[in-house]
Design a protein around this motif. Structure first.
Motif, PDB file in Angstrom:
ATOM      1  N   PRO A  74       1.432  -1.383   0.038  1.00 57.04           N
ATOM      2  CA  PRO A  74      -0.033  -0.198  -0.365  1.00 57.04           C
ATOM      3  C   PRO A  74       0.818   1.146  -0.119  1.00 57.04           C
ATOM      4  O   PRO A  74       2.533   1.229   0.385  1.00 57.04           O
ATOM      5  N   PHE A  75       0.544   2.044  -0.927  1.00 53.06           N
ATOM      6  CA  PHE A  75       1.506   3.487  -0.557  1.00 53.06           C
ATOM      7  C   PHE A  75       0.677   3.992   0.852  1.00 53.06           C
ATOM      8  O   PHE A  75      -0.318   3.985   1.304  1.00 53.06           O
ATOM      9  N   PRO A  76       1.788   5.125   1.407  1.00 54.92           N
ATOM     10  CA  PRO A  76       1.655   4.890   3.172  1.00 54.92           C
ATOM     11  C   PRO A  76       0.325   6.250   3.082  1.00 54.92           C
ATOM     12  O   PRO A  76       0.973   7.188   2.319  1.00 54.92           O
ATOM     13  N   SER A  77      -0.371   6.074   3.970  1.00 52.75           N
ATOM     14  CA  SER A  77      -1.329   7.264   4.058  1.00 52.75           C
ATOM     15  C   SER A  77      -1.193   8.137   4.392  1.00 52.75           C
ATOM     16  O   SER A  77      -1.538   9.586   4.483  1.00 52.75           O
ATOM     17  N   GLU A  78       0.452   8.680   5.323  1.00 47.45           N
ATOM     18  CA  GLU A  78       0.271  10.338   5.550  1.00 47.45           C
ATOM     19  C   GLU A  78       1.267  10.537   4.733  1.00 47.45           C
ATOM     20  O   GLU A  78       1.690  11.627   4.503  1.00 47.45           O
ATOM     21  N   ILE A  79       1.604  10.089   2.979  1.00 50.45           N
ATOM     22  CA  ILE A  79       2.072  11.298   1.660  1.00 50.45           C
ATOM     23  C   ILE A  79       1.099  11.360   1.375  1.00 50.45           C
ATOM     24  O   ILE A  79       0.228  10.247   0.603  1.00 50.45           O
ATOM     25  N   THR A 105      -3.958  17.509  -7.429  1.00 48.03           N
ATOM     26  CA  THR A 105      -2.869  15.999  -7.545  1.00 48.03           C
ATOM     27  C   THR A 105      -3.373  14.574  -6.881  1.00 48.03           C
ATOM     28  O   THR A 105      -2.446  13.766  -6.692  1.00 48.03           O
ATOM     29  N   SER A 106      -4.508  14.768  -5.825  1.00 46.63           N
ATOM     30  CA  SER A 106      -5.051  13.963  -4.795  1.00 46.63           C
ATOM     31  C   SER A 106      -6.044  13.870  -4.427  1.00 46.63           C
ATOM     32  O   SER A 106      -6.663  14.973  -3.980  1.00 46.63           O
ATOM     33  N   PRO A 107      -7.360  13.456  -4.406  1.00 46.33           N
ATOM     34  CA  PRO A 107      -8.998  13.059  -3.914  1.00 46.33           C
ATOM     35  C   PRO A 107      -8.548  13.515  -2.010  1.00 46.33           C
ATOM     36  O   PRO A 107      -9.496  13.962  -1.426  1.00 46.33           O
ATOM     37  N   LEU A 108      -7.150  13.322  -1.220  1.00 48.16           N
ATOM     38  CA  LEU A 108      -7.095  13.389  -0.402  1.00 48.16           C
ATOM     39  C   LEU A 108      -7.375  14.939  -0.044  1.00 48.16           C
ATOM     40  O   LEU A 108      -7.359  15.680   1.297  1.00 48.16           O
ATOM     41  N   GLY A 117       9.256  19.114   2.878  1.00 45.57           N
ATOM     42  CA  GLY A 117      10.197  17.228   3.307  1.00 45.57           C
ATOM     43  C   GLY A 117      10.790  17.454   1.980  1.00 45.57           C
ATOM     44  O   GLY A 117      10.293  17.175   0.926  1.00 45.57           O
ATOM     45  N   LEU A 118      11.614  15.468   1.892  1.00 43.02           N
ATOM     46  CA  LEU A 118      12.108  15.934   1.208  1.00 43.02           C
ATOM     47  C   LEU A 118      11.804  14.181   1.265  1.00 43.02           C
ATOM     48  O   LEU A 118      12.454  13.079   2.337  1.00 43.02           O
ATOM     49  N   LEU A 119      11.202  13.389   0.374  1.00 38.77           N
ATOM     50  CA  LEU A 119      10.646  12.019  -0.054  1.00 38.77           C
ATOM     51  C   LEU A 119      11.581  11.683  -0.460  1.00 38.77           C
ATOM     52  O   LEU A 119      12.186  11.402  -1.383  1.00 38.77           O
ATOM     53  N   LEU A 126      11.417  -0.779  -1.388  1.00 42.03           N
ATOM     54  CA  LEU A 126       9.765   0.507  -2.178  1.00 42.03           C
ATOM     55  C   LEU A 126       9.068   0.696  -0.885  1.00 42.03           C
ATOM     56  O   LEU A 126       8.108   1.543  -0.823  1.00 42.03           O
ATOM     57  N   THR A 127       9.927   1.007   0.106  1.00 38.03           N
ATOM     58  CA  THR A 127      10.042   3.160   1.271  1.00 38.03           C
ATOM     59  C   THR A 127       9.771   3.652   0.856  1.00 38.03           C
ATOM     60  O   THR A 127      11.103   3.934   0.154  1.00 38.03           O
ATOM     61  N   ILE A 128       8.350   4.192   1.319  1.00 44.07           N
ATOM     62  CA  ILE A 128       9.415   5.500   0.631  1.00 44.07           C
ATOM     63  C   ILE A 128       8.930   6.133   2.064  1.00 44.07           C
ATOM     64  O   ILE A 128       7.574   6.400   2.741  1.00 44.07           O
ATOM     65  N   THR A 129       9.911   7.504   2.576  1.00 43.02           N
ATOM     66  CA  THR A 129       9.236   7.854   3.829  1.00 43.02           C
ATOM     67  C   THR A 129      10.066   9.969   3.499  1.00 43.02           C
ATOM     68  O   THR A 129      10.521  10.225   2.645  1.00 43.02           O
TER      69      THR A 129
END
Length: 211
Positions: A74-79, A105-108, A117-119, A126-129
């Motif tokens: 899943p894609f991280p919910s906080e991003i 850009t996003s429905p959220l 922030g630097l993603l 395949l972790t994104i932080t």
């Protein structure tokens, strides 16, 4: 002979998408971007995801969602998907700094907001932080692997027309220390601009890097 590999319909094409190249896996990861204004008035932006394209060496290749609704993880919910931030990648990570989010850009998203922030996408797991702070949009970023333990990221001018910053202040990010630095440039400084391209190559002398 020219061939074309169609993009999956679920991987909706967006403006200013980021592309990260993973040389070890021979894959190109696609992230970010925004829907055009005319399109976003009628269609909701897709949920966050990262897609990978792997060339087959014969003029074609395969698309695969690696993070997101139909991905292996899943894609991280906080991003939230961002747009117009500077992008770079090295041998193990992809980087995306700042940008902005909106309903395009996003429905959220519920409003246009600048993002700090630097993603960082780890190509191995395949972790994104979000690994650092910093606002940036419409500039360019490039990885310079020859300095420090893991190399540095160099960022050039940013801004939104007509509020453009000059090229005389260069921003540098040390990937090992996760610290930002500023360096004043000299000589004939180019006029400020946005949406330009950047390339780099090691200079003839081993301690220089030309951009």
């Amino acid at each position: 002979m020219l061939t074309c590999t169609e993009r999956p319909t679920k991987a909706l094409a967006l403006n200013t998408e980021a592309l990260w190249f993973d040389e070890k896996q021979n894959s190109i990861y696609c992230f970010g971007g925004d829907m055009s204004f005319a399109y976003s008035r009628h269609v909701t932006a897709p949920f966050e995801s990262i897609w990978a394209f792997t060339p087959d060496g014969k003029g074609a290749g395969n698309w695969k969602e690696v993070l997101g609704p139909t991905g292996a993880k899943p894609f991280p919910s906080e991003i939230i998907r961002q747009s117009s931030g500077p992008v770079a990648s090295d041998e193990s990570h992809g980087y995306y700094l700042g940008g902005w989010v909106s309903m395009a850009t996003s429905p959220l998203a519920t409003a246009v907001v600048l993002v700090s922030g630097l993603l960082t996408l780890n190509f191995t797991d395949l972790t994104i932080t979000n690994t650092s702070d910093g606002f940036y949009e419409y500039g360019q970023m490039i990885n310079v692997p020859y300095y420090g333990t893991r190399g540095v990221l160099i960022l050039l001018t940013k801004g939104t027309w007509p509020y453009l910053l000059p090229f005389n202040n260069i921003t540098i990010f040390d990937k090992t220390k996760k610290e930002w630095y500023s360096q004043l440039a000299s000589g004939a400084i180019p006029d400020p601009r946005i949406q330009y391209c950047i390339v780099g190559i090691r200079g003839i002398e081993s301690d220089t890097f030309e951009m």
